[in-house]
Write an enzyme that holds these catalytic residues in place. Structure first.
Site, PDB file in Angstrom:
ATOM      1  N   GLN A  60       0.833  -1.206   0.000  1.00 57.48           N
ATOM      2  CA  GLN A  60       0.000   0.000   0.000  1.00 57.48           C
ATOM      3  C   GLN A  60       0.871   1.260   0.000  1.00 57.48           C
ATOM      4  O   GLN A  60       1.554   1.529   0.984  1.00 57.48           O
ATOM      5  CB  GLN A  60      -0.875  -0.020   1.262  1.00 57.48           C
ATOM      6  CG  GLN A  60      -1.755   1.184   1.431  1.00 57.48           C
ATOM      7  CD  GLN A  60      -2.456   1.197   2.788  1.00 57.48           C
ATOM      8  OE1 GLN A  60      -1.971   0.600   3.747  1.00 57.48           O
ATOM      9  NE2 GLN A  60      -3.569   1.879   2.873  1.00 57.48           N
ATOM     10  N   GLY A  61       0.824   2.015  -1.063  1.00 53.80           N
ATOM     11  CA  GLY A  61       1.655   3.217  -1.173  1.00 53.80           C
ATOM     12  C   GLY A  61       0.845   4.478  -0.938  1.00 53.80           C
ATOM     13  O   GLY A  61       0.486   5.170  -1.901  1.00 53.80           O
ATOM     14  N   TYR A  62       0.556   4.755   0.307  1.00 51.23           N
ATOM     15  CA  TYR A  62      -0.164   5.981   0.662  1.00 51.23           C
ATOM     16  C   TYR A  62       0.808   6.988   1.285  1.00 51.23           C
ATOM     17  O   TYR A  62       1.017   8.063   0.772  1.00 51.23           O
ATOM     18  CB  TYR A  62      -1.285   5.698   1.675  1.00 51.23           C
ATOM     19  CG  TYR A  62      -2.563   5.134   1.113  1.00 51.23           C
ATOM     20  CD1 TYR A  62      -2.623   4.540  -0.133  1.00 51.23           C
ATOM     21  CD2 TYR A  62      -3.739   5.173   1.871  1.00 51.23           C
ATOM     22  CE1 TYR A  62      -3.806   4.016  -0.629  1.00 51.23           C
ATOM     23  CE2 TYR A  62      -4.926   4.654   1.392  1.00 51.23           C
ATOM     24  CZ  TYR A  62      -4.960   4.068   0.144  1.00 51.23           C
ATOM     25  OH  TYR A  62      -6.136   3.559  -0.323  1.00 51.23           O
ATOM     26  N   SER A  63       1.397   6.612   2.451  1.00 48.75           N
ATOM     27  CA  SER A  63       2.190   7.565   3.234  1.00 48.75           C
ATOM     28  C   SER A  63       3.438   8.023   2.487  1.00 48.75           C
ATOM     29  O   SER A  63       4.053   7.252   1.735  1.00 48.75           O
ATOM     30  CB  SER A  63       2.632   6.930   4.546  1.00 48.75           C
ATOM     31  OG  SER A  63       1.519   6.436   5.237  1.00 48.75           O
ATOM     32  N   GLU A  93     -10.938  -1.930   6.791  1.00 40.51           N
ATOM     33  CA  GLU A  93      -9.995  -2.438   7.789  1.00 40.51           C
ATOM     34  C   GLU A  93     -10.337  -2.019   9.219  1.00 40.51           C
ATOM     35  O   GLU A  93      -9.727  -2.487  10.161  1.00 40.51           O
ATOM     36  CB  GLU A  93      -8.568  -1.992   7.447  1.00 40.51           C
ATOM     37  CG  GLU A  93      -8.354  -0.496   7.502  1.00 40.51           C
ATOM     38  CD  GLU A  93      -6.926  -0.089   7.137  1.00 40.51           C
ATOM     39  OE1 GLU A  93      -6.579   1.055   7.372  1.00 40.51           O
ATOM     40  OE2 GLU A  93      -6.186  -0.942   6.628  1.00 40.51           O
ATOM     41  N   SER A 149      -3.524   7.479  13.637  1.00 41.71           N
ATOM     42  CA  SER A 149      -2.945   7.510  14.994  1.00 41.71           C
ATOM     43  C   SER A 149      -4.022   7.796  16.039  1.00 41.71           C
ATOM     44  O   SER A 149      -5.124   8.241  15.712  1.00 41.71           O
ATOM     45  CB  SER A 149      -1.856   8.589  15.063  1.00 41.71           C
ATOM     46  OG  SER A 149      -2.461   9.866  14.984  1.00 41.71           O
ATOM     47  N   GLU A 188      -4.176  10.175  18.111  1.00 36.67           N
ATOM     48  CA  GLU A 188      -4.566  11.604  18.109  1.00 36.67           C
ATOM     49  C   GLU A 188      -5.593  11.866  17.008  1.00 36.67           C
ATOM     50  O   GLU A 188      -6.569  12.595  17.216  1.00 36.67           O
ATOM     51  CB  GLU A 188      -3.332  12.503  17.894  1.00 36.67           C
ATOM     52  CG  GLU A 188      -2.369  12.553  19.077  1.00 36.67           C
ATOM     53  CD  GLU A 188      -1.461  11.319  19.168  1.00 36.67           C
ATOM     54  OE1 GLU A 188      -1.450  10.490  18.227  1.00 36.67           O
ATOM     55  OE2 GLU A 188      -0.765  11.163  20.184  1.00 36.67           O
TER      56      GLU A 188
HETATM   57  C1  LIG Z   1       3.910  -0.539  11.422  1.00 35.95           C
HETATM   58  C2  LIG Z   1       3.462   0.470  10.414  1.00 35.95           C
HETATM   59  C3  LIG Z   1       3.102   0.041   9.155  1.00 35.95           C
HETATM   60  C4  LIG Z   1       2.692   0.964   8.193  1.00 35.95           C
HETATM   61  N1  LIG Z   1       2.381   0.509   6.927  1.00 35.95           N
HETATM   62  C5  LIG Z   1       2.031   1.410   5.977  1.00 35.95           C
HETATM   63  C6  LIG Z   1       1.776   0.963   4.643  1.00 35.95           C
HETATM   64  O1  LIG Z   1       1.862  -0.229   4.327  1.00 35.95           O
HETATM   65  N2  LIG Z   1       1.474   1.884   3.703  1.00 35.95           N
HETATM   66  C7  LIG Z   1       1.356   3.237   4.010  1.00 35.95           C
HETATM   67  O2  LIG Z   1       1.033   4.018   3.116  1.00 35.95           O
HETATM   68  N3  LIG Z   1       1.620   3.690   5.254  1.00 35.95           N
HETATM   69  C8  LIG Z   1       1.949   2.808   6.242  1.00 35.95           C
HETATM   70  N4  LIG Z   1       2.231   3.256   7.527  1.00 35.95           N
HETATM   71  C9  LIG Z   1       2.256   4.700   7.777  1.00 35.95           C
HETATM   72  C10 LIG Z   1       1.139   5.200   8.659  1.00 35.95           C
HETATM   73  O3  LIG Z   1      -0.079   5.242   7.974  1.00 35.95           O
HETATM   74  C11 LIG Z   1       1.580   6.583   9.160  1.00 35.95           C
HETATM   75  O4  LIG Z   1       2.704   6.384   9.996  1.00 35.95           O
HETATM   76  C12 LIG Z   1       0.500   7.287   9.929  1.00 35.95           C
HETATM   77  O5  LIG Z   1      -0.532   7.694   9.064  1.00 35.95           O
HETATM   78  C13 LIG Z   1       1.066   8.533  10.668  1.00 35.95           C
HETATM   79  O6  LIG Z   1       1.727   9.358   9.778  1.00 35.95           O
HETATM   80  P1  LIG Z   1       3.227   9.868  10.073  1.00 35.95           P
HETATM   81  O7  LIG Z   1       4.060   8.706  10.464  1.00 35.95           O
HETATM   82  O8  LIG Z   1       3.639  10.679   8.904  1.00 35.95           O
HETATM   83  O9  LIG Z   1       3.101  10.793  11.357  1.00 35.95           O
HETATM   84  P2  LIG Z   1       2.575  12.297  11.398  1.00 35.95           P
HETATM   85  O10 LIG Z   1       1.311  12.399  10.620  1.00 35.95           O
HETATM   86  O11 LIG Z   1       3.696  13.210  11.041  1.00 35.95           O
HETATM   87  O12 LIG Z   1       2.226  12.442  12.932  1.00 35.95           O
HETATM   88  C14 LIG Z   1       3.229  12.643  13.926  1.00 35.95           C
HETATM   89  C15 LIG Z   1       2.523  12.824  15.255  1.00 35.95           C
HETATM   90  O13 LIG Z   1       1.680  13.994  15.200  1.00 35.95           O
HETATM   91  C16 LIG Z   1       0.331  13.651  15.505  1.00 35.95           C
HETATM   92  N5  LIG Z   1      -0.572  14.429  14.667  1.00 35.95           N
HETATM   93  C17 LIG Z   1      -0.503  14.578  13.321  1.00 35.95           C
HETATM   94  N6  LIG Z   1      -1.518  15.346  12.880  1.00 35.95           N
HETATM   95  C18 LIG Z   1      -2.252  15.683  13.975  1.00 35.95           C
HETATM   96  C19 LIG Z   1      -3.432  16.450  14.179  1.00 35.95           C
HETATM   97  N7  LIG Z   1      -4.070  17.019  13.152  1.00 35.95           N
HETATM   98  N8  LIG Z   1      -3.915  16.568  15.444  1.00 35.95           N
HETATM   99  C20 LIG Z   1      -3.281  15.999  16.489  1.00 35.95           C
HETATM  100  N9  LIG Z   1      -2.143  15.258  16.364  1.00 35.95           N
HETATM  101  C21 LIG Z   1      -1.641  15.094  15.127  1.00 35.95           C
HETATM  102  C22 LIG Z   1       0.219  12.172  15.200  1.00 35.95           C
HETATM  103  O14 LIG Z   1      -0.811  11.558  15.936  1.00 35.95           O
HETATM  104  C23 LIG Z   1       1.593  11.655  15.617  1.00 35.95           C
HETATM  105  O15 LIG Z   1       1.638  11.448  16.989  1.00 35.95           O
HETATM  106  C24 LIG Z   1       2.631   2.350   8.502  1.00 35.95           C
HETATM  107  C25 LIG Z   1       2.989   2.780   9.792  1.00 35.95           C
HETATM  108  C26 LIG Z   1       3.399   1.862  10.727  1.00 35.95           C
HETATM  109  C27 LIG Z   1       3.777   2.359  12.100  1.00 35.95           C
END
Ligand SMILES: Cc1cc2nc3c(=O)[nH]c(=O)nc-3n(C[C@H](O)[C@H](O)[C@H](O)COP(=O)(O)OP(=O)(O)OC[C@H]3O[C@@H](n4cnc5c(N)ncnc54)[C@H](O)[C@@H]3O)c2cc1C
Length: 395
Positions: A136-139, A254, A378, A380
């Protein structure tokens, strides 16, 4: 040829599962999983790689059990919502490692809903046979929670999209043959309106995958660099610039699974074993904390039961389901933290260690629980959803 023949892909079902009672069905799959799932793969401390659980998934594919939620005409088991929950509950009870989530749980259902006939014919058989493994290529770097800000660019050049950008945290991208990706196709539009949903073949030139090592020392997710990757325009799913709608429907599939009580229940059993072995189970302070966690897990079971019954009736889940994910993931973390604390010297060791007549990896639940409050939205973000969409609090 009927549409049923067209899409069954050589995996006819042994029987009409929905004609069985729920109890009969549960006993049937339990017996199969208990008997055939290898002991050494149960409750693994990390996500397994394809090379490790390939045999199990090929067995499931050959039996026609690899896609329990897919309709029978597409080669799935066609389970009713209540039987589907039973299937997943029994998998989790035995500690079966899931692998093919992204193909089976995500892109397959999306293609059935939004895909063209050609896309279904082209991609669904490969998912069912496990010949094609999807990621899955989202992030992206700087676009996780705020996914709508993603910058990977796709430009239509003749019959092909040319894609340039970077994805990150892509689970098991190093085992994948394909990726479904969100890409920006209209940089001038409002963020959510200029995004499209594309299918990419990882054997195409310009794809580079670099594993990321996590705190446990495992490489489960990756960075994916896309430099001039080309994909035919027939690999666009849904309409151009409407990928956000497709992506949102996918997240709906999911949500219930992120709140399952099985992992915390397993953690609680492990905690009890560790506590008995370390002689702290009679300590009133420990007992107090243990009972609190027992109550938290019991509550989780009730909340899960509530949402499971909604799914079981085939009704959509509302935004309040965010509560389930928060409760499951944070309860899991509290249990995992207490296991580490209670295990003493074993608590800091990233190995299987003998404890109380059995073998325990005390850090495994800790590692697993850390990520649960991040992926799938997350804690939050889930709280923001509850605040805005359920409690109607001001922004
Ligand atoms: C084990 C694992 C597997 C994953 N697999 C995939 C995958 O297969 N494909 C994919 O696309 N992604 C994947 N991800 C990525 C995942 O979807 C992101 O890590 C997640 O969406 C959080 O984004 P970020 O890491 O950029 O953190 P950020 O969005 O930068 O957040 C950092 C912190 O700030 C907080 N925060 C951010 N915005 C707000 C807000 N508006 N209000 C309050 N708090 C906020 C967050 O809660 C977090 O604590 C995976 C992540 C993990 C940990």
């Amino acid at each position: 040829m009927s549409s049923t023949d067209t899409f069954r892909y050589g995996v006819p079902q042994e029987r009409d599962w929905n004609a069985m009672s729920d109890e009969e069905f549960r006993a049937f799959v339990r017996e199969d999983f208990e008997t055939h799932y290898p002991q050494e793969l149960r409750f693994p401390p990390r996500r397994l790689r394809w090379s490790e659980n390939r045999d199990w998934h090929l067995r499931m594919a050959a039996k026609g059990w690899i896609a329990p939620a897919w309709p029978a005409e597409y080669g799935g088991m066609g389970l009713s919502p209540s039987k589907l929950l039973i299937f997943f509950e029994e998998q989790e009870r035995v500690g079966i490692a899931r692998f093919q989530d992204h193909g089976i749980l995500m892109v397959g259902p999306v293609l059935m809903r939004y895909g063209t006939e050609e896309q279904k014919r082209r991609y669904l058989p490969g998912i069912l046979s496990c010949e094609n493994i999807w990621c899955q290529g989202y992030s992206e770097p700087d676009s996780g929670s705020d996914l709508a800000s993603l910058r990977t660019r796709a430009v239509l050049e003749g019959d092909h999209f040319r894609i340039d950008g970077q994805k990150i945290w892509t689970t098991l991208a190093h085992d994948a043959t394909h990726m479904f990706a969100l890409v920006r196709t209209d940089p001038a539009a409002k963020p959510q309106q200029g995004i499209s949903f594309l299918l990419l073949d990882f054997t195409d030139p310009g794809v580079r995958v670099r594993p990321i090592r996590d705190i446990g020392g495992y490489e489960e997710f990756c960075e994916v660099f896309l430099d001039g990757v080309r994909t035919h325009r027939s690999n666009l799913v849904g309409e151009l610039n409407k990928g956000w709608t497709v992506a949102k429907s996918l997240l709906g599939f999911e949500r219930i699974f992120l709140g399952s009580p099985k992992m915390p229940e397993y953690g609680l059993q492990m905690l009890e074993t560790v506590a008995r072995a370390r002689g702290v189970f009679d300590d009133p302070v420990f007992q107090d904390r243990f009972v609190q966690l027992q109550l938290d897990v019991a509550h989780l079971g009730d909340i899960y039961g509530h949402y499971a019954s909604i799914v079981g009736r085939g009704e959509p889940l509302g935004p309040d389901v965010s509560l389930l994910k928060i409760w499951a993931s944070e309860t899991g973390q509290r249990i995992a933290d207490l296991i580490v604390e209670t295990a003493g010297p074993f608590g800091g060791m990233n190995v299987h260690a003998p404890v109380g007549g059995t073998t325990i990896h005390a850090l495994a639940p800790y590692y697993k629980a850390r990520v649960m409050t991040i992926y799938g939205g997350s804690s939050e973000i889930q709280r923001n959803i509850l605040a805005r969409q359920v409690l109607d609090l001001p922004a």
